[in-house]
Design a protein around this motif. Structure first.
Motif, PDB file in Angstrom:
ATOM      1  N   ASP A  36      -8.651  -9.455  -1.854  1.00 31.57           N
ATOM      2  CA  ASP A  36      -7.370  -9.169  -1.310  1.00 31.57           C
ATOM      3  C   ASP A  36      -7.440  -8.176  -0.170  1.00 31.57           C
ATOM      4  O   ASP A  36      -8.594  -8.004   0.295  1.00 31.57           O
ATOM      5  N   ASP A  40      -5.531  -2.734   0.571  1.00 30.91           N
ATOM      6  CA  ASP A  40      -4.934  -2.767  -0.979  1.00 30.91           C
ATOM      7  C   ASP A  40      -6.376  -2.407  -1.981  1.00 30.91           C
ATOM      8  O   ASP A  40      -6.365  -1.730  -2.724  1.00 30.91           O
ATOM      9  N   GLU A  80       1.879   0.117   2.604  1.00 34.55           N
ATOM     10  CA  GLU A  80       2.374  -0.309   1.337  1.00 34.55           C
ATOM     11  C   GLU A  80       2.975  -1.646   1.384  1.00 34.55           C
ATOM     12  O   GLU A  80       3.063  -2.652   0.615  1.00 34.55           O
TER      13      GLU A  80
END
Length: 255
Positions: A36, A40, A80
Motif C-alpha cells: 500500500d 501509510d 491522512e
C-alpha cells in the motif's frame, strides 16, 4: 545486487500498480512485491514537518521550507487524505532522505529497492541555471516516481506555449491547463491519462537499473531507460516500439 523490489501504490492516481509490478518482474532477475501507499506503511509523526521543510518556495529560490503551523497542518491532512494534496512542489532529494529515514533499519539495504509511486510533484535544483526543475523520478534508495511529474516535468510541444502566450496576451491571465490541452494539437500526456501506467514502466525500470548497475540513464532516444526532456521524446521512449536500445534489449528485452 538487487534481489527484490517493493512497489508502493498511489491510490489517488490512475496508476495500476499491480500491472506495473508484473511488467517490472518480467524484466528483472529479482522479485517484485506491491504494498500500500508508502506514507501509510512507513508514515510517522515527523513526516508532516519534514514535508513542510522541503516545500519549494519559488522557481528561483534555492531555499525551501515553510514550517508555520498552518503549513504543517496542511501536510498532516495531506498525509491522512492524499486527495487533498496538490499544487505544491517538493525538493525530491530531501523527500528521498525523509522517506529513507522512515524505512525500518533492516529494510534500508541496497539489496531491496523501495519504489514509492508518489502523487506529489518533486523537483531538483539546477545549479547551472539557478532554478527548480520538476522531475518524473529521483533515483536512489528509495527511488521516487512522481505521477504529476510525468505530466508536468517534460516540456510540451512548442504550440502549447505559443497558445499559452496568445491567451495571456488577449485575456491578461494564464488559461487553465484543460483549455490548452483541448486546443493544442500534438502528443503529450495529460492528468489522469490512460497511458500513465504504461509510461511509468520505463521509469520504474530506470530505478532498478540504477541501483543494480550505477548507470543513471541511457543516452539513446527511444530506449525506455532514456531520460526524456520533451513529451514527444517521452512518448517515443515509453509508448512505442522498440522497447529498448540494442544494448539494453539484451538485458531487459523479451528475447
Amino acid at each position: 545486487m538487487v534481489d527484490s523490489v517493493i512497489l508502493y501504490r498511489a491510490p489517488s492516481t490512475v496508476v495500476e500498480t499491480d500491472e506495473l509490478g508484473d511488467w517490472l518482474e518480467s524484466r528483472i532477475e529479482g522479485s517484485v512485491t506491491v504494498r500500500d501507499r508508502f506514507l501509510d506503511v512507513h508514515g510517522n509523526d515527523e513526516l508532516a514537518e519534514r514535508f513542510a521543510q522541503v516545500r519549494v518556495r519559488s522557481p528561483h529560490d534555492r531555499e525551501t521550507g515553510n514550517t508555520m503551523l498552518g503549513t504543517v497542518r496542511y501536510e498532516e491532512r495531506a498525509l491522512e487524505d492524499p486527495e487533498r494534496e496538490g499544487g505544491v512542489l517538493y525538493d525530491g532529494v530531501q523527500i528521498q532522505r525523509a522517506l529513507n529515514a522512515a524505512l525500518p533499519a533492516d529494510e534500508r539495504g541496497l539489496e531491496t529497492l523501495h519504489l514509492p509511486i508518489l502523487d506529489r510533484a518533486i523537483g531538483t535544483w539546477g545549479s547551472h541555471d539557478g532554478r527548480w526543475h520538476k522531475r518524473v523520478n529521483v533515483l536512489g534508495q528509495p527511488a521516487l516516481v512522481s505521477v504529476p511529474g510525468l505530466y508536468e516535468a517534460p516540456a510540451k510541444p512548442e504550440s502549447y506555449y505559443k497558445e499559452q502566450q496568445r491567451h495571456a496576451f488577449l485575456s491578461g491571465d494564464t488559461p487553465p491547463r484543460e483549455v490548452l490541452e483541448n486546443q493544442v494539437d500534438g502528443e503529450f500526456l495529460i492528468e489522469d491519462d490512460p497511458r500513465t501506467t504504461d509510461a511509468l514502466k520505463g521509469y520504474a525500470l530506470q530505478a532498478y537499473h540504477y541501483l543494480e548497475t550505477g548507470e543513471a540513464f541511457c543516452d539513446r532516444e527511444g530506449c525506455r531507460l532514456f531520460n526524456a526532456h520533451y513529451h514527444e521524446d517521452l512518448i517515443d521512449a515509453q509508448l512505442r516500439e522498440p522497447l529498448f536500445c540494442p544494448d539494453h534489449d539484451r538485458v531487459y528485452g523479451d528475447s
